[in-house]
Design a protein around this motif. Structure first.
Motif, PDB file in Angstrom:
ATOM      1  N   LYS A  33       3.230   3.013  -2.643  1.00 52.78           N
ATOM      2  CA  LYS A  33       3.563   2.118  -1.527  1.00 52.78           C
ATOM      3  C   LYS A  33       4.968   2.428  -1.022  1.00 52.78           C
ATOM      4  O   LYS A  33       5.811   2.948  -1.749  1.00 52.78           O
ATOM      5  CB  LYS A  33       3.494   0.655  -1.985  1.00 52.78           C
ATOM      6  N   TYR A  34       5.219   2.080   0.234  1.00 52.81           N
ATOM      7  CA  TYR A  34       6.556   2.270   0.796  1.00 52.81           C
ATOM      8  C   TYR A  34       7.612   1.564  -0.045  1.00 52.81           C
ATOM      9  O   TYR A  34       8.711   2.093  -0.249  1.00 52.81           O
ATOM     10  CB  TYR A  34       6.620   1.762   2.240  1.00 52.81           C
ATOM     11  N   LYS A  35       7.304   0.369  -0.555  1.00 45.96           N
ATOM     12  CA  LYS A  35       8.284  -0.397  -1.331  1.00 45.96           C
ATOM     13  C   LYS A  35       8.679   0.300  -2.625  1.00 45.96           C
ATOM     14  O   LYS A  35       9.721   0.012  -3.195  1.00 45.96           O
ATOM     15  CB  LYS A  35       7.751  -1.797  -1.641  1.00 45.96           C
ATOM     16  N   GLY A  43      15.009   3.317   8.429  1.00 48.27           N
ATOM     17  CA  GLY A  43      13.936   3.709   9.328  1.00 48.27           C
ATOM     18  C   GLY A  43      12.762   4.414   8.675  1.00 48.27           C
ATOM     19  O   GLY A  43      11.806   4.774   9.342  1.00 48.27           O
ATOM     20  N   SER A  44      12.836   4.625   7.345  1.00 46.15           N
ATOM     21  CA  SER A  44      11.750   5.350   6.675  1.00 46.15           C
ATOM     22  C   SER A  44      10.574   4.446   6.318  1.00 46.15           C
ATOM     23  O   SER A  44       9.498   4.941   5.994  1.00 46.15           O
ATOM     24  CB  SER A  44      12.259   6.066   5.415  1.00 46.15           C
ATOM     25  N   GLY A  49       5.947  -2.876   6.721  1.00 49.43           N
ATOM     26  CA  GLY A  49       5.062  -1.969   5.993  1.00 49.43           C
ATOM     27  C   GLY A  49       5.391  -1.764   4.530  1.00 49.43           C
ATOM     28  O   GLY A  49       4.888  -0.835   3.908  1.00 49.43           O
ATOM     29  N   GLU A  50       6.208  -2.617   3.948  1.00 44.09           N
ATOM     30  CA  GLU A  50       6.637  -2.429   2.558  1.00 44.09           C
ATOM     31  C   GLU A  50       5.457  -2.298   1.590  1.00 44.09           C
ATOM     32  O   GLU A  50       5.512  -1.532   0.623  1.00 44.09           O
ATOM     33  CB  GLU A  50       7.524  -3.595   2.097  1.00 44.09           C
ATOM     34  N   ASN A  51       4.375  -3.040   1.826  1.00 44.26           N
ATOM     35  CA  ASN A  51       3.222  -3.009   0.928  1.00 44.26           C
ATOM     36  C   ASN A  51       2.127  -2.061   1.397  1.00 44.26           C
ATOM     37  O   ASN A  51       1.021  -2.068   0.855  1.00 44.26           O
ATOM     38  CB  ASN A  51       2.640  -4.418   0.755  1.00 44.26           C
TER      39      ASN A  51
END
Length: 127
Positions: A33-35, A43-44, A49-51
């Motif tokens: 996941k992004y997190k 900005g990445s 969208g963390e999850n």
């Protein structure tokens, strides 16, 4: 050298993976996941969208497919290519085509051709 497709599901990666597990017997190798990104840069991570899935890879038969939620825009657009799934026989082709057809756009109905006892084309519900 190996060429592997990398698909951007724009916010639906986990849903797509679950669908491909059910229909094609996909085997999940990895989901990040992004997190969970080490040292994220400004900005990445897409807003909200963390999850969402930053990267995943899964196997369908002997093929590895990689994917992501991309920018989480909600609008997938797969143009200029297609993926082929080869079935062992016409009965399996009928089952897979039927299951993939849920919410899809059929481009060529499944049927006998000069090169196959059961061939069809569709854009599944993920595009």
């Amino acid at each position: 050298m190996t060429v592997q497709p990398y698909l951007f599901f724009e916010g639906r990666a986990e849903e797509a993976l679950a669908f491909y597990k059910k229909v094609l017997g996909a085997k999940n190798e990895m989901v990040m996941k992004y997190k969970d990104m080490p040292d994220p840069q400004p900005g990445s991570i897409p807003p909200g969208g963390e999850n969402k899935v930053m990267h995943m890879d899964f196997d369908v038969g002997d093929s590895k497919i990689m994917g992501s939620d991309g920018f989480c825009s909600g609008a997938t657009k797969f143009d200029g290519f297609s993926l082929t799934y080869n079935c062992k026989d016409a009965a399996e082709a009928e089952r897979v085509f039927k299951d993939l057809s849920e919410g899809c756009q059929v481009r060529m109905p499944l049927g006998k051709t000069f090169f196959s006892p059961a061939f069809g084309m569709l854009a599944d519900k993920f595009g």
